[in-house]
Design an enzyme around this catalytic site. Structure first.
Site, PDB file in Angstrom:
ATOM      1  N   HIS A  56       0.816  -1.225   0.000  1.00 31.51           N
ATOM      2  CA  HIS A  56       0.000   0.000   0.000  1.00 31.51           C
ATOM      3  C   HIS A  56       0.844   1.268   0.000  1.00 31.51           C
ATOM      4  O   HIS A  56       0.333   2.352  -0.297  1.00 31.51           O
ATOM      5  CB  HIS A  56      -0.939   0.023   1.212  1.00 31.51           C
ATOM      6  CG  HIS A  56      -1.972  -1.057   1.200  1.00 31.51           C
ATOM      7  ND1 HIS A  56      -2.884  -1.194   0.184  1.00 31.51           N
ATOM      8  CD2 HIS A  56      -2.217  -2.085   2.064  1.00 31.51           C
ATOM      9  CE1 HIS A  56      -3.662  -2.249   0.426  1.00 31.51           C
ATOM     10  NE2 HIS A  56      -3.275  -2.809   1.562  1.00 31.51           N
TER      11      HIS A  56
ATOM     12  N   ASP B 196      -2.490 -10.554  -2.487  1.00 31.08           N
ATOM     13  CA  ASP B 196      -3.062 -10.102  -1.216  1.00 31.08           C
ATOM     14  C   ASP B 196      -4.544  -9.779  -1.428  1.00 31.08           C
ATOM     15  O   ASP B 196      -4.952  -9.399  -2.525  1.00 31.08           O
ATOM     16  CB  ASP B 196      -2.295  -8.858  -0.739  1.00 31.08           C
ATOM     17  CG  ASP B 196      -2.694  -8.390   0.653  1.00 31.08           C
ATOM     18  OD1 ASP B 196      -1.948  -8.696   1.601  1.00 31.08           O
ATOM     19  OD2 ASP B 196      -3.751  -7.716   0.792  1.00 31.08           O
TER      20      ASP B 196
END
Ligand code: SP5
Ligand code: ZN
Length: 343
Positions: A160, A196
């Site tokens: 992220h 993910d």
């Protein structure tokens, strides 16, 4: 398969995170890595190595120097400006506000350099994340030297984090640092496969306008799932990067067969790309028992995932990302890696 283990991971230890205006127990905890290490050893996966320090330069190929400086000093600055415990941002430069100027205020810079309030910045976050990037570079060296694969056991995760912001429990984008280092070592094309549960917004953004790193991701539909503001199917790249970004958003509760159909579709795109290296952002928060996610994979599916990735046939670097069912995380990660090894 050899594992490069970031023993410094435990320096990043948050007890709580912000969620809906309250502090709730943190999900991204040191025990995650402890359970994985135990499982890697119990399975006899291979040697466990320490990271070799590659310095800060490879991080600066991906992140701005200004951002790295900020993260390195942020917790001390939080304390010296009256903060207590872990640091959290509270204000952001959203639409119509300026993000081209660096404010003096610490609170303002926390907002400038972050994307959410759910990522505690602790006294040891920089040290742990920096060591994780070193582990990633060390594992990359193994693959560049001819190993078929390597696994990076680290936390905090990375996918992220953008060029100049943290969030989603991530500070340094390990996949991006490794991909850029591989390019700098002379590989022509690098593919990143992000499995993910959450879209790897940072990795996508870092390579969005480039053709030399292909980013493909399977994840919960951002209309309902974190990180919400990126990860749609119509994001296919920009400029020279058009055609080198592929998102496969999937609905909450997706059937495992549909998840694997998306994996096949992603790998078909990467097969056409013919990368010299495959980097897998390996989050196992796709597990049915994960406390913050909503897919239904279990041990047999994780094994099958590893087998499928092995059949892709490229030198492969696995990097640990999410996975919050702490007691099952070791079993789930080892299932992927052992599945890869048996193919
Ligand atoms: C690397 C990674 O997997 N990052 C995930 C970041 C998710 N951030 C949002 C977390 C929201 C937690 N929701 C708690 C719900 C409890 N019922
Ligand atoms: Zn995740």
């Amino acid at each position: 398969m050899q594992t490069v283990f970031n023993a410094g991971h435990a320096l990043h230890a948050a007890t709580h995170e912000f969620f809906r205006g309250r502090l709730v127990p943190a999900f991204e905890v040191p025990a995650r890595a402890d359970y994985i290490l135990q499982a890697v050893r119990a399975a006899g996966l291979g040697e466990v190595l320490a990271p070799v320090d590659h310095g800060r330069a490879p991080l600066e190929r991906v992140h701005s120097a200004r951002y790295l400086d900020f993260i390195e000093g942020a917790h001390a600055e939080w304390l010296s400006t009256g903060g207590e415990g872990d640091a959290f941002p509270a204000v952001w430069p959203v639409r119509s506000l300026r993000s081209d100027l660096e404010p003096i205020s610490f609170a303002a810079r926390m907002g400038l350099y972050s994307m959410d309030s759910g990522t505690p910045l602790t006294a040891g976050s920089w040290a742990a994340a920096h060591a994780g990037a070193q582990a990633s570079l060390t594992a990359l060296d193994l693959v560049l030297a001819g190993e078929r694969s390597a696994y990076v056991l680290t936390r905090p995760p990375g996918h992220h984090a953008g060029a100049d912001f943290f969030g989603g429990y991530c500070f340094i984008n390990n996949a991006a640092v490794a991909a850029q280092a591989a390019r700098d070592a002379g590989l022509a094309r690098v593919a990143i496969l992000d499995v993910d549960y959450h879209h790897g917004n940072g990795t996508q953004a870092i390579f969005y306008d480039r053709a030399d790193v292909f980013f493909a991701s399977l994840h919960g539909d951002p209309r309902t799932e974190y990180p919400f503001f990126l990860g749609h199917a119509d994001e296919t790249g920009a400029g020279e990067g058009v055609g080198f970004n592929a998102n496969f958003p999937l609905p909450v509760g997706v059937d495992n067969d549909d998840w694997f159909a998306a994996l096949d579709a992603a790998l078909a795109r990467l097969t056409a790309y013919q990368p010299d290296l495959l980097i897998v952002s390996l989050g196992v928060d796709t597990y049915g028992g994960d406390p913050i996610s909503h897919f239904k994979l279990d041990e047999p599916e994780f094994r099958r995932m590893g087998e499928r990735i092995a059949r892709f046939g490229a030198p492969t670097l696995f990097l640990q990302e999410g996975g919050y069912a702490t007691e099952a995380i070791g079993r789930n990660v080892v299932a992927v890696l052992a599945g890869f090894e048996t193919e």
